[in-house]
Design a protein around this motif. Structure first.
Motif, PDB file in Angstrom:
ATOM      1  N   LEU A 143     -81.913 -64.153 -58.209  1.00  0.00           N
ATOM      2  CA  LEU A 143     -82.570 -62.660 -57.915  1.00  0.00           C
ATOM      3  C   LEU A 143     -83.561 -62.506 -56.513  1.00  0.00           C
ATOM      4  N   TRP A 144     -84.817 -63.762 -56.240  1.00  0.00           N
ATOM      5  CA  TRP A 144     -85.183 -63.363 -55.626  1.00  0.00           C
ATOM      6  C   TRP A 144     -84.574 -63.794 -54.180  1.00  0.00           C
ATOM      7  N   SER A 145     -83.367 -64.793 -53.829  1.00  0.00           N
ATOM      8  CA  SER A 145     -83.129 -64.819 -52.803  1.00  0.00           C
ATOM      9  C   SER A 145     -81.924 -64.045 -52.535  1.00  0.00           C
ATOM     10  N   ALA A 146     -81.396 -63.544 -53.788  1.00  0.00           N
ATOM     11  CA  ALA A 146     -79.837 -62.687 -52.970  1.00  0.00           C
ATOM     12  C   ALA A 146     -80.014 -61.445 -53.899  1.00  0.00           C
ATOM     13  N   GLY A 147     -80.794 -60.579 -54.549  1.00  0.00           N
ATOM     14  CA  GLY A 147     -81.007 -59.860 -55.223  1.00  0.00           C
ATOM     15  C   GLY A 147     -80.859 -58.479 -54.510  1.00  0.00           C
ATOM     16  N   ASP A 148     -80.455 -58.594 -53.114  1.00  0.00           N
ATOM     17  CA  ASP A 148     -80.075 -57.266 -51.922  1.00  0.00           C
ATOM     18  C   ASP A 148     -78.279 -57.334 -52.518  1.00  0.00           C
ATOM     19  N   ARG A 149     -77.996 -58.384 -52.809  1.00  0.00           N
ATOM     20  CA  ARG A 149     -76.521 -58.771 -52.612  1.00  0.00           C
ATOM     21  C   ARG A 149     -76.378 -58.946 -53.791  1.00  0.00           C
ATOM     22  N   TYR A 150     -76.982 -59.186 -54.787  1.00  0.00           N
ATOM     23  CA  TYR A 150     -76.014 -58.854 -56.055  1.00  0.00           C
ATOM     24  C   TYR A 150     -77.290 -57.801 -56.937  1.00  0.00           C
ATOM     25  N   PRO A 151     -77.781 -57.619 -57.053  1.00  0.00           N
ATOM     26  CA  PRO A 151     -78.968 -56.703 -58.171  1.00  0.00           C
ATOM     27  C   PRO A 151     -78.062 -56.707 -59.106  1.00  0.00           C
ATOM     28  N   PHE A 152     -77.300 -56.600 -59.822  1.00  0.00           N
ATOM     29  CA  PHE A 152     -76.395 -56.263 -61.510  1.00  0.00           C
ATOM     30  C   PHE A 152     -77.256 -57.560 -61.654  1.00  0.00           C
ATOM     31  N   TRP A 153     -77.355 -58.391 -61.011  1.00  0.00           N
ATOM     32  CA  TRP A 153     -77.509 -59.974 -61.986  1.00  0.00           C
ATOM     33  C   TRP A 153     -79.127 -59.453 -62.529  1.00  0.00           C
ATOM     34  N   LEU A 154     -79.439 -58.525 -62.752  1.00  0.00           N
ATOM     35  CA  LEU A 154     -80.932 -58.490 -63.229  1.00  0.00           C
ATOM     36  C   LEU A 154     -80.855 -57.943 -64.421  1.00  0.00           C
ATOM     37  N   TRP A 155     -79.573 -57.641 -64.812  1.00  0.00           N
ATOM     38  CA  TRP A 155     -79.283 -57.505 -66.371  1.00  0.00           C
ATOM     39  C   TRP A 155     -78.746 -58.822 -67.670  1.00  0.00           C
ATOM     40  N   ALA A 156     -78.654 -59.406 -66.264  1.00  0.00           N
ATOM     41  CA  ALA A 156     -78.335 -61.159 -66.953  1.00  0.00           C
ATOM     42  C   ALA A 156     -79.216 -61.018 -67.902  1.00  0.00           C
ATOM     43  N   TRP A 157     -80.924 -61.022 -67.879  1.00  0.00           N
ATOM     44  CA  TRP A 157     -81.617 -61.467 -69.045  1.00  0.00           C
ATOM     45  C   TRP A 157     -81.958 -60.958 -69.922  1.00  0.00           C
ATOM     46  N   ALA A 158     -80.960 -59.821 -70.160  1.00  0.00           N
ATOM     47  CA  ALA A 158     -80.347 -59.445 -71.761  1.00  0.00           C
ATOM     48  C   ALA A 158     -79.909 -60.726 -72.591  1.00  0.00           C
ATOM     49  N   ALA A 159     -79.284 -60.988 -71.061  1.00  0.00           N
ATOM     50  CA  ALA A 159     -77.970 -62.106 -72.686  1.00  0.00           C
ATOM     51  C   ALA A 159     -79.199 -63.169 -73.083  1.00  0.00           C
ATOM     52  N   LEU A 160     -80.165 -63.736 -71.343  1.00  0.00           N
ATOM     53  CA  LEU A 160     -81.069 -64.615 -71.973  1.00  0.00           C
ATOM     54  C   LEU A 160     -82.020 -64.569 -73.112  1.00  0.00           C
ATOM     55  N   VAL A 161     -82.229 -63.315 -73.743  1.00  0.00           N
ATOM     56  CA  VAL A 161     -83.405 -63.073 -74.392  1.00  0.00           C
ATOM     57  C   VAL A 161     -82.636 -62.989 -76.195  1.00  0.00           C
ATOM     58  N   MET A 162     -81.653 -63.357 -75.916  1.00  0.00           N
ATOM     59  CA  MET A 162     -80.394 -63.168 -77.124  1.00  0.00           C
ATOM     60  C   MET A 162     -80.660 -64.578 -77.753  1.00  0.00           C
ATOM     61  N   LEU A 163     -80.716 -65.641 -76.552  1.00  0.00           N
ATOM     62  CA  LEU A 163     -80.530 -67.239 -77.328  1.00  0.00           C
ATOM     63  C   LEU A 163     -81.691 -67.540 -78.159  1.00  0.00           C
ATOM     64  N   PRO A 164     -80.729 -68.475 -79.179  1.00  0.00           N
ATOM     65  CA  PRO A 164     -82.038 -69.175 -79.975  1.00  0.00           C
ATOM     66  C   PRO A 164     -83.324 -69.147 -78.769  1.00  0.00           C
ATOM     67  N   GLN A 165     -84.421 -69.429 -79.240  1.00  0.00           N
ATOM     68  CA  GLN A 165     -85.107 -69.967 -78.527  1.00  0.00           C
ATOM     69  C   GLN A 165     -86.498 -69.473 -79.162  1.00  0.00           C
ATOM     70  N   PRO A 166     -87.675 -70.864 -78.338  1.00  0.00           N
ATOM     71  CA  PRO A 166     -88.964 -70.313 -79.076  1.00  0.00           C
ATOM     72  C   PRO A 166     -89.648 -69.661 -79.085  1.00  0.00           C
ATOM     73  N   ALA A 167     -90.793 -68.662 -79.739  1.00  0.00           N
ATOM     74  CA  ALA A 167     -91.712 -67.807 -79.035  1.00  0.00           C
ATOM     75  C   ALA A 167     -92.398 -67.680 -77.136  1.00  0.00           C
ATOM     76  N   TRP A 168     -92.654 -69.270 -77.064  1.00  0.00           N
ATOM     77  CA  TRP A 168     -93.165 -69.306 -75.859  1.00  0.00           C
ATOM     78  C   TRP A 168     -91.699 -68.743 -74.776  1.00  0.00           C
ATOM     79  N   MET A 169     -90.892 -69.013 -74.804  1.00  0.00           N
ATOM     80  CA  MET A 169     -89.202 -69.438 -73.987  1.00  0.00           C
ATOM     81  C   MET A 169     -89.492 -67.804 -73.942  1.00  0.00           C
ATOM     82  N   ALA A 170     -89.468 -67.141 -75.026  1.00  0.00           N
ATOM     83  CA  ALA A 170     -89.273 -65.624 -74.529  1.00  0.00           C
ATOM     84  C   ALA A 170     -89.717 -64.893 -74.387  1.00  0.00           C
ATOM     85  N   ALA A 171     -90.490 -65.040 -74.296  1.00  0.00           N
ATOM     86  CA  ALA A 171     -92.271 -64.745 -73.554  1.00  0.00           C
ATOM     87  C   ALA A 171     -92.687 -64.948 -71.692  1.00  0.00           C
TER      88      ALA A 171
END
Length: 453
Positions: free
Chosen positions: A75-103
């Motif tokens: 996103l920092w290198s190609a955010g102007d070309r593929y800005p819609f990848w921003l919404w992939a963060w919602a999928a990453l926080v769904m994964l089983p993970q410790p609290a510090w990783m979610a933060a």
């Protein structure tokens, strides 16, 4: 067995998701973007080859840290070309993970939004930020009831279904228990341990609210996509991730594939190949989060020795424990007894008073048995209303005493609507020289006799 535990399907989805970043490498704008896309494709492919049905490979680094860093870098290198990848963060926080990783994921998502916000008008940047916050909240809410995978793995008696491999914490507990047994038995023989030994259904109101939210989101996105702006494709990835957050995996995947041409036409009437591949990469990578959750839950269920309704052992872990105790008794020339218990009120409680009363009855019985037995004794549930209490190092008189104390203690327990707890018991002794199958057959026969009255 692997397809049963979602390993094959998860591996196929990982490989499929890795194809799309690889296809995007030739069209990369510069070397750094090409390296990041190639690294993402390589990581997905290697992870697909390494994925296994086991707690031995914790999901800390490969499942959270590397994808988060890769997504932030893309996103920092190609955010102007593929800005819609921003919404992939919602999928990453769904994964089983410790609290510090979610933060950390939330912080990286906020940093990615801030990086893209400089390219947007203030009102559009604010709308994107609020929408991203809502999506992150939905993703965290979907995973909030799942404890960190490492804590659950430590509580398992087996790291891999069917293999005698312990977590370190559980092994220490078992060794301490077995040392105590060896000292009480007056022998220091080889320890014969065994490897044995959760999604709430959505209510109709919750499903209706999810459908309404999805329809409203589709309408808002459909009106936002056609238009000119600094980043006209920013909202392109939102419908795919919103669908994955609000719907089960199967319907969400089918709906995303069906509506993909619609969203792509609204965002870019020319349907440029680069944009199509980037959108499919987002859909494929976003779908890995639900697959990872399914894989994790199947693994936890397969390595959980406890019954679904009470703390007693499931039939398979119970049989493994009993066979191990028979082998131990034969090797050490010790006694072994099993108390068979029948709970005649169980069927009536479920039919007349519902699931809550049934669970309360089962938990009361397990608590009563635990109070009247030792730490090394194990209670299992081979049949719905039949329980076996395995008593290592116990003879006929000791087993009879445990049975009488359990029956007497049960009469003092009173449950609402059901009344006093009623338990019928019988004892079975292991005869030296006889096989485990013979003991098992006698236990089954005894249980049926108790059930018949």
């Amino acid at each position: 067995m692997q397809s049963k535990y979602k390993v094959g399907l998860l591996r196929a989805n990982l490989l499929l998701a890795g194809v799309f970043p690889a296809l995007m490498v030739p069209g990369a704008r510069d070397l750094s973007e090409a390296l990041l896309l190639g690294l993402a494709a390589a990581w997905l492919g290697i992870t697909a080859l390494l994925v296994e049905f086991s707690h031995r490979r914790p999901s800390l680094v490969p499942w959270q840290l590397l994808p988060s860093l890769l997504l932030a870098a893309l996103l920092w290198s190609a955010g102007d070309r593929y800005p819609f990848w921003l919404w992939a963060w919602a999928a990453l926080v769904m994964l089983p993970q410790p609290a510090w990783m979610a933060a950390l994921n939330v912080l990286l998502a906020a940093g990615s939004w801030a990086w893209l916000a400089r390219l947007l008008p203030p009102e559009q940047a604010l709308a994107a930020g609020l929408t991203l916050a809502l999506m992150l909240a939905l993703g965290l809410n979907r995973a909030r009831w799942r404890p960190a995978p490492h804590g659950q793995a430590r509580a398992r008696v087996s790291l891999v279904p069917g293999l005698r491999l312990w977590p370190r914490a559980r092994l220490a507990d078992d060794l301490a228990r077995e040392r105590g047994r060896a000292q009480r038995d007056g022998t220091h023989a080889e320890l014969l341990l065994i490897a044995a030994l959760m999604r709430l259904g959505q209510q109709e109101t919750a499903r209706l609210s999810a459908y309404l939210a999805l329809v409203c989101g589709y309408l808002l996105i459909a009106t936002s996509l056609p238009g000119e702006g600094a980043l006209p494709t920013l909202w392109l990835g939102l419908p795919a991730l919103l669908t994955l957050l609000l719907l089960p995996l199967g319907p969400a995947t089918l709906l995303n594939l069906s509506l993909a041409p619609v969203w792509l036409l609204l965002a870019d009437g020319a349907l440029s190949p680069g944009l199509v591949v980037a959108y499919l990469a987002l859909v494929g990578a976003g779908g890995l989060a639900p697959w990872g959750m399914r894989h994790h839950q199947a693994l936890l269920a397969a390595t959980d020795p406890r019954d679904d309704e009470c703390p007693a052992l499931k039939p398979l872990p119970l049989l493994e424990r009993l066979e191990s105790e028979v082998e131990r008794a034969e090797l050490l020339d010790q006694r072994l007894a099993v108390v068979v218990l029948h709970l005649p009120q169980l069927e009536m409680a479920g039919e007349q008073f519902g699931t809550a009363a049934r669970r309360a009855l089962l938990e009361t019985l397990c608590a009563t048995v635990a109070e009247q037995s030792r730490d090394q004794d194990r209670l299992g549930r081979p049949e719905p209303a039949i329980f076996w209490l395995v008593l290592p190092g116990t003879g006929e008189s000791g087993a009879l005493l445990v049975r009488q104390r359990t029956e007497a203690a049960a009469t003092t327990r009173r449950l609402p609507e059901i009344g006093h707890l009623e338990v019928r018991g019988a004892t079975c002794l292991h005869t030296p020289g006889h096989t485990f199958s013979a003991l098992r057959q006698r236990l089954v026969t005894t249980g049926r006799r108790l059930a018949d009255g």
